[in-house]
Design a protein around this motif. Structure first.
Motif, short mmCIF file in Angstrom:
data_model
loop_
_atom_site.label_atom_id
_atom_site.label_comp_id
_atom_site.label_asym_id
_atom_site.label_seq_id
_atom_site.Cartn_x
_atom_site.Cartn_y
_atom_site.Cartn_z
N ARG A 336 0.83 -1.20 0.00
CA ARG A 336 0.00 0.00 0.00
C ARG A 336 0.87 1.26 0.00
O ARG A 336 0.72 2.14 -0.84
CB ARG A 336 -0.93 -0.02 1.22
N VAL A 337 1.77 1.35 0.95
CA VAL A 337 2.75 2.43 1.01
C VAL A 337 4.12 1.79 1.23
O VAL A 337 4.40 1.26 2.31
CB VAL A 337 2.44 3.43 2.15
N ARG A 338 4.93 1.79 0.22
CA ARG A 338 6.25 1.16 0.30
C ARG A 338 7.29 2.19 0.74
O ARG A 338 7.43 3.24 0.12
CB ARG A 338 6.65 0.57 -1.05
N ILE A 339 7.99 1.89 1.82
CA ILE A 339 9.08 2.74 2.31
C ILE A 339 10.41 2.09 1.95
O ILE A 339 10.61 0.90 2.22
CB ILE A 339 9.00 2.92 3.85
N ALA A 439 2.89 11.31 8.11
CA ALA A 439 1.88 10.40 8.65
C ALA A 439 0.50 10.68 8.07
O ALA A 439 -0.32 9.76 7.92
CB ALA A 439 1.85 10.49 10.17
N THR A 440 0.24 11.92 7.73
CA THR A 440 -1.07 12.28 7.16
C THR A 440 -1.00 12.51 5.66
O THR A 440 -2.02 12.42 4.97
CB THR A 440 -1.61 13.55 7.83
N LEU A 465 8.27 5.20 9.82
CA LEU A 465 7.31 5.18 8.71
C LEU A 465 7.01 3.75 8.27
O LEU A 465 5.87 3.41 7.93
CB LEU A 465 7.86 6.00 7.54
N GLY A 466 8.03 2.91 8.29
CA GLY A 466 7.82 1.51 7.93
C GLY A 466 6.83 0.84 8.86
O GLY A 466 5.96 0.06 8.44
N GLU A 467 6.97 1.10 10.16
CA GLU A 467 6.05 0.53 11.14
C GLU A 467 4.64 1.10 10.97
O GLU A 467 3.63 0.36 11.09
CB GLU A 467 6.55 0.82 12.56
N LEU A 468 4.55 2.39 10.70
CA LEU A 468 3.25 3.04 10.57
C LEU A 468 2.44 2.45 9.41
O LEU A 468 1.22 2.26 9.52
CB LEU A 468 3.43 4.54 10.37
#
Length: 470
Positions: A336-339, A439-440, A465-468
Motif C-alpha cells: 500500500r505504502v512502500r518505504i 503520517a497524514t 514510517l515503515g512501522e506506521l
C-alpha cells in the motif's frame, strides 16, 4: 581469536603484562576481542579505548562481570583481571590484528579480500561473504566495521578454521586505507568507485583517488586487483597493480569487463540482469533494490570466481540475498505504502542512484516521494552537491520532495528554484516534524525513499514510517 599466551600478547603489543589471580605469563586466551564492554563474552579480551565522550577504562569492571579474561589498557587499573598496559590501545588493536592474521595465514588456507570505494563497500562485502560462506568459514565485518577500530576487530574474529576473510576499508583520511590494508596484505583488492564521498576531508576528487588507490598498493605482490572498468579513476589504477605484479580483473557494463552486465531491468521487486562472466552467459535476479547494486554484485562475482567459485554457484547464492544491509535500500511498509529506507549513508553518487531507483520502480498510477537529509563530509563542495540533488529530484519528476534539517535546506531551495513551487517540495527542521507531516500526507500507492547520511538520523524516521504503514 586464535589461542595465544599472555606473554606473547604483551610482546606483540609492546606492553607491560600485569597478571591477576591464577594467571601466569603462559596462560592462554582465545576469546573474542571487543571495545564494547557490553559485548564481551566469557574468556573475551576487552580493549579499553578512550573515546570522544567517554573512556573505555571506566567500563573494565563491566567487562569483568561479562567474563573478560584480559583487559588491554593505557593505564594499570585496580581491577581483578589480568592486564596489558600499552601506550595506545587503538594502535595495540592493530598490532594484535596484524599478528593474528599473519599466524593464521602462515598455515596456508586463509584467503583475504579487501574492498574499498566511495560507495558500495558494505553491500559488496555482504554479497561476497554470502557467496563465499558456502565454500568455507568466512569472516566479514558487522555493519560498516571499516575504520581503525572496526576493521581490526573483524580481523580478530578469525580462527584456524577460517578460510576467507573479507575486509572492508573506509578512509577517514589519507593513509587510512594503507594502514588498515597493510595489517593483512590482501590477496585480492577490490576497488568499486572513486566519487565525492568524503571529498571534503581529502581536499577533492583527485585526493580521493590517491586514497582509494592505497588498497591496490597494499594488495600483495602477485595478487589480484579487481577494478571497475567503467570508472576512469579506478581504471587508472591498473598501472599501480601491474607494478606490483598483480593481475587485473575487470567488472562493469562496458566491453572491457570480464564480468559484465549487458542488460539490466529494474522493478519494485528487484533487478534482473543478463551477465557475461568470462564469455559465458548467465542471468542474475537480484532481490536487492537498485540498478546500482548490479555493479556491486559484479564486483563480488569477479572476486569470488577469482577464488575458484563457479560463476553459476556465485549467482545462485546472490539470488538468496534479500537486503544488502539494514538501512540500505531496505524495503519497509507494505504494498500500500512502500518505504525504502536508505538512510545509513549518503554521497552525491549514492543519492543520485537512489533517486533514480525510486523513479524506476514507481508505476504510472503511483506517486514518488523523496524524504531527503544532508550528505556529510563534503566540505567546501557541500553547497554545490546539495544543489545538484535538488535539481536531480526535479528533473526525475519526483512528485513530493521532503527535505529535513538545516544542513540539507539547499536541496529544498534548489527544488523550488527549478520549478517545484506548488507544494511539491517542503522543508522541515527536524525528523519529528517531518514524521507528523508524512503520517497524514502519505497515501495508497506512494513509493517513499528515505535517504541521508547517518549523521542526519533519518534512518530512524524510515523505521517509524515503515512501522506506521506496515
Amino acid at each position: 581469536m586464535i589461542s595465544t599466551s599472555l606473554s606473547h600478547l604483551a610482546d606483540v603489543l609492546g606492553g607491560r603484562l600485569v597478571v591477576h589471580g591464577g594467571d601466569t605469563p603462559d596462560t592462554l586466551v582465545s576469546g573474542l576481542v571487543d571495545t564494547d564492554s557490553r559485548l564481551i563474552e566469557p574468556g573475551g579480551i576487552f580493549v579499553a579505548k578512550p573515546g570522544e565522550t567517554t573512556d573505555g577504562h571506566l567500563f573494565v569492571g563491566t567487562a569483568i562481570q561479562q567474563g573478560a579474561a584480559l583487559a588491554i589498557v593505557e593505564r594499570e587499573l585496580d581491577e581483578r583481571v589480568s592486564q596489558i598496559v600499552v601506550p595506545d590501545s587503538v594502535a595495540a588493536l592493530s598490532a594484535l590484528a596484524r599478528d593474528v592474521v599473519a599466524r593464521v595465514r602462515a598455515e596456508g588456507r586463509l584467503k583475504i579480500v579487501g574492498i574499498t570505494g566511495s560507495n558500495g563497500k558494505t553491500t559488496t562485502k555482504n554479497l561476497l561473504a554470502r557467496i563465499l560462506e558456502d565454500d568455507g568459514v568466512t569472516v566479514a565485518p558487522r555493519a560498516s566495521f571499516n575504520n581503525e577500530v572496526g576493521a581490526p576487530l573483524t580481523m580478530l574474529r578469525i580462527t584456524d578454521a577460517t578460510r576467507y576473510l573479507v575486509s572492508e576499508f573506509g578512509a577517514s583520511a589519507p593513509g587510512a586505507i594503507a594502514h588498515l590494508a597493510g595489517l593483512v596484505t590482501p590477496d585480492i583488492g577490490v576497488v568499486l568507485m572513486v566519487g565525492m564521498a568524503h571529498a571534503g576531508g581529502f581536499g577533492g576528487i583527485e585526493s580521493t583517488f590517491h586514497a582509494k588507490s592505497e588498497l591496490v598498493r597494499a594488495t600483495r605482490e602477485g595478487g589480484l586487483a579487481v577494478l571497475n572498468a567503467d570508472d576512469p579513476r579506478v581504471a587508472a589504477m591498473e598501472p599501480l597493480a601491474r607494478e606490483r605484479g598483480q593481475g587485473v580483473r575487470w567488472f562493469g557494463r562496458g566491453e572491457r569487463a570480464e564480468v559484465r552486465a549487458v542488460d539490466v531491468e529494474v522493478s519494485a521487486s528487484g533487478t534482473r540482469a543478463d551477465l557475461l562472466v568470462d564469455g559465458q552467459e548467465y542471468t542474475l535476479t537480484l532481490r536487492v533494490l537498485g540498478e546500482h547494486h548490479v555493479m556491486n554484485a559484479l564486483a563480488a562475482i569477479a572476486a569470488a570466481t577469482a577464488l575458484g567459485v563457479p560463476a553459476a554457484d556465485a549467482i545462485a547464492r546472490l539470488e538468496t540475498v534479500e537486503i544488502a544491509e539494514r538501512w540500505r535500500m531496505q524495503p519497509l511498509g507494505s504494498e500500500r505504502v512502500r518505504i525504502i529506507n536508505d538512510a545509513y549513508n549518503a554521497s552525491p553518487d549514492s543519492m543520485a542512484a537512489a533517486l533514480r531507483t525510486l523513479a524506476q520502480i514507481t508505476g504510472p498510477h503511483e506517486r514518488t516521494v523523496a524524504v531527503l537529509g544532508a550528505m556529510s563530509e563534503l566540505g567546501e563542495y557541500a553547497d554545490e552537491e546539495h544543489d545538484r540533488v535538488g535539481l536531480l529530484a526535479v528533473r526525475l519528476r519526483i512528485q513530493r520532495i521532503v527535505v529535513i534539517g538545516p544542513e540539507a535546506r539547499r536541496m529544498y531551495l534548489e527544488a523550488i528554484a527549478q520549478g517545484s513551487w506548488d507544494g511539491e517540495a517542503v522543508f522541515f527542521p527536524d525528523a519529528d516534524a517531518a514524521y507528523d507531516y508524512l503520517a497524514t500526507e502519505l497515501r495508497d500507492g506512494d513509493r517513499v525513499l528515505v535517504k541521508s547520511s547517518n549523521s542526519a538520523g533519518l534512518r530512524h524516521l524510515g523505521d517509524r514510517l515503515g512501522e506506521l504503514f506496515a
